[in-house]
Write a protein that holds these residues in place. Structure first.
Motif, short mmCIF file in Angstrom:
data_model
loop_
_atom_site.label_atom_id
_atom_site.label_comp_id
_atom_site.label_asym_id
_atom_site.label_seq_id
_atom_site.Cartn_x
_atom_site.Cartn_y
_atom_site.Cartn_z
N VAL A 20 0.85 -1.20 0.00
CA VAL A 20 0.00 0.00 0.00
C VAL A 20 0.88 1.25 0.00
CG1 VAL A 20 -1.77 1.29 1.24
CG2 VAL A 20 -1.86 -1.22 1.17
N VAL A 21 0.58 2.15 -0.94
CA VAL A 21 1.29 3.42 -1.05
C VAL A 21 0.25 4.53 -0.96
CG1 VAL A 21 2.73 4.89 -2.51
CG2 VAL A 21 3.10 2.41 -2.48
N ILE A 22 0.51 5.49 -0.06
CA ILE A 22 -0.41 6.60 0.15
C ILE A 22 0.23 7.87 -0.39
CG2 ILE A 22 -1.65 7.98 1.87
CD1 ILE A 22 -1.52 5.49 3.70
N ASP A 23 -0.45 8.53 -1.31
CA ASP A 23 0.02 9.79 -1.89
C ASP A 23 -0.96 10.89 -1.52
OD1 ASP A 23 1.48 11.63 -3.37
OD2 ASP A 23 0.42 11.15 -5.24
N GLY A 24 -0.53 11.86 -0.76
CA GLY A 24 -1.40 12.95 -0.35
C GLY A 24 -1.27 13.18 1.13
N PRO A 25 -2.08 14.00 1.68
CA PRO A 25 -3.24 14.63 1.04
C PRO A 25 -2.87 15.91 0.29
CG PRO A 25 -3.20 15.23 3.34
CD PRO A 25 -2.03 14.31 3.11
N VAL A 26 -3.60 16.15 -0.76
CA VAL A 26 -3.57 17.41 -1.49
C VAL A 26 -5.00 17.89 -1.55
CG1 VAL A 26 -3.05 18.54 -3.67
CG2 VAL A 26 -1.55 16.71 -2.84
N ASP A 27 -5.28 19.00 -0.92
CA ASP A 27 -6.66 19.53 -0.85
C ASP A 27 -7.63 18.48 -0.30
OD1 ASP A 27 -5.89 22.02 -1.82
OD2 ASP A 27 -6.20 21.41 -3.91
N HIS A 28 -7.24 17.81 0.76
CA HIS A 28 -8.06 16.80 1.44
C HIS A 28 -8.34 15.58 0.57
CE1 HIS A 28 -8.66 19.74 4.60
NE2 HIS A 28 -8.99 20.60 3.69
N GLN A 29 -7.45 15.31 -0.41
CA GLN A 29 -7.63 14.15 -1.29
C GLN A 29 -6.36 13.31 -1.32
OE1 GLN A 29 -9.18 15.16 -5.14
NE2 GLN A 29 -10.68 16.56 -4.31
N TRP A 30 -6.55 12.00 -1.41
CA TRP A 30 -5.44 11.05 -1.47
C TRP A 30 -5.61 10.15 -2.68
CZ3 TRP A 30 -7.98 12.62 2.77
CH2 TRP A 30 -7.26 12.98 3.91
N THR A 31 -4.47 9.68 -3.20
CA THR A 31 -4.46 8.58 -4.16
C THR A 31 -3.73 7.45 -3.45
OG1 THR A 31 -4.43 10.07 -6.06
CG2 THR A 31 -3.69 7.80 -6.43
N ILE A 32 -4.39 6.32 -3.33
CA ILE A 32 -3.84 5.19 -2.60
C ILE A 32 -3.83 3.98 -3.53
CG2 ILE A 32 -4.09 3.72 -0.57
CD1 ILE A 32 -5.60 6.10 0.74
N THR A 33 -2.70 3.30 -3.58
CA THR A 33 -2.57 2.13 -4.45
C THR A 33 -2.08 0.94 -3.62
OG1 THR A 33 -0.29 2.72 -5.02
CG2 THR A 33 -2.03 3.52 -6.49
N GLY A 34 -2.29 -0.25 -4.16
CA GLY A 34 -1.81 -1.44 -3.48
C GLY A 34 -2.18 -2.69 -4.24
N VAL A 35 -1.93 -3.82 -3.59
CA VAL A 35 -2.24 -5.14 -4.14
C VAL A 35 -3.22 -5.81 -3.19
CG1 VAL A 35 -1.27 -7.41 -4.71
CG2 VAL A 35 0.03 -5.33 -5.23
N VAL A 36 -4.21 -6.49 -3.75
CA VAL A 36 -5.16 -7.25 -2.93
C VAL A 36 -5.17 -8.69 -3.43
CG1 VAL A 36 -7.19 -6.62 -4.34
CG2 VAL A 36 -7.49 -7.34 -1.96
N ARG A 37 -5.16 -9.61 -2.48
CA ARG A 37 -5.31 -11.04 -2.77
C ARG A 37 -6.60 -11.49 -2.10
NH1 ARG A 37 -0.19 -9.84 -2.43
NH2 ARG A 37 1.37 -10.86 -3.73
N ALA A 38 -7.42 -12.24 -2.85
CA ALA A 38 -8.69 -12.68 -2.30
C ALA A 38 -9.15 -13.94 -3.03
CB ALA A 38 -9.75 -11.58 -2.42
N THR A 39 -10.05 -14.67 -2.40
CA THR A 39 -10.62 -15.88 -2.99
C THR A 39 -11.60 -15.49 -4.09
OG1 THR A 39 -10.39 -16.98 -0.87
CG2 THR A 39 -11.86 -18.02 -2.47
N ASN A 40 -11.46 -16.15 -5.26
CA ASN A 40 -12.38 -15.86 -6.36
C ASN A 40 -13.54 -16.86 -6.37
OD1 ASN A 40 -11.39 -18.24 -7.51
ND2 ASN A 40 -10.03 -17.17 -8.94
N SER A 41 -14.38 -16.78 -7.38
CA SER A 41 -15.58 -17.63 -7.48
C SER A 41 -15.25 -19.12 -7.57
CB SER A 41 -16.40 -17.25 -8.71
OG SER A 41 -16.82 -15.92 -8.61
N PHE A 42 -14.06 -19.46 -8.05
CA PHE A 42 -13.68 -20.86 -8.23
C PHE A 42 -12.93 -21.42 -7.02
CE2 PHE A 42 -13.78 -18.84 -12.44
CZ PHE A 42 -14.81 -19.58 -13.00
N GLY A 43 -12.76 -20.60 -5.98
CA GLY A 43 -12.04 -21.05 -4.79
C GLY A 43 -10.55 -20.80 -4.85
N GLY A 44 -10.08 -20.29 -5.97
CA GLY A 44 -8.66 -19.97 -6.11
C GLY A 44 -8.37 -18.57 -5.57
#
Length: 122
Positions: free
Chosen positions: A73-97
């Motif tokens: 997770v990378v947090i960029d900001g705040p600029v005028d009360h706004q942030w751009t936040i990026t990252g990676v998410v891992r989660a279970t999909n519909s097939f169980g993978g």
């Protein structure tokens, strides 16, 4: 010492009034300092709240929100009360993978309420 010696007059001081005024000044100074630390102006607390708001929004779009694991997770900001936040998410999909996706979220603080929009890239 004779019985006609007058007693020393009692001096009336302003000790209590001075203490109250001092207390009011200290409270006013602390209030001013605390208002400078308001979460709507930035800082670690507001960064954390913006990140949590984004991650919650991303979770809601997943098939299995409880399986979400966030990283990079990378947090960029705040600029005028706004942030751009990026990252990676891992989660279970519909097939169980496990699905892995990068996400980008825009967060905006409007008087303590965080509004977010995001997009996923697989």
């Amino acid at each position: 010492m004779s019985a006609d010696t007058p007693a020393e007059p009692v001096k009336k001081g302003h000790g209590c009034l001075t203490s109250v005024i001092g207390f009011v000044v200290v409270v006013a100074a602390l209030t001013g300092l605390l208002s400078m630390c308001d979460s709507s102006t930035g800082g670690e607390d507001s960064d954390h709240l913006a990140k949590v708001a984004c991650q919650d929004h991303v979770k809601k779009g997943l098939k299995d929100p409880s399986s979400a694991q966030f990283s990079d997770v990378v947090i960029d900001g705040p600029v005028d009360h706004q942030w751009t936040i990026t990252g990676v998410v891992r989660a279970t999909n519909s097939f169980g993978g496990t699905a892995v996706a990068t996400w980008t979220c825009e967060a905006r603080n409007d008087n303590g309420t965080y509004y977010t929009s995001y997009r996923l890239s697989e």
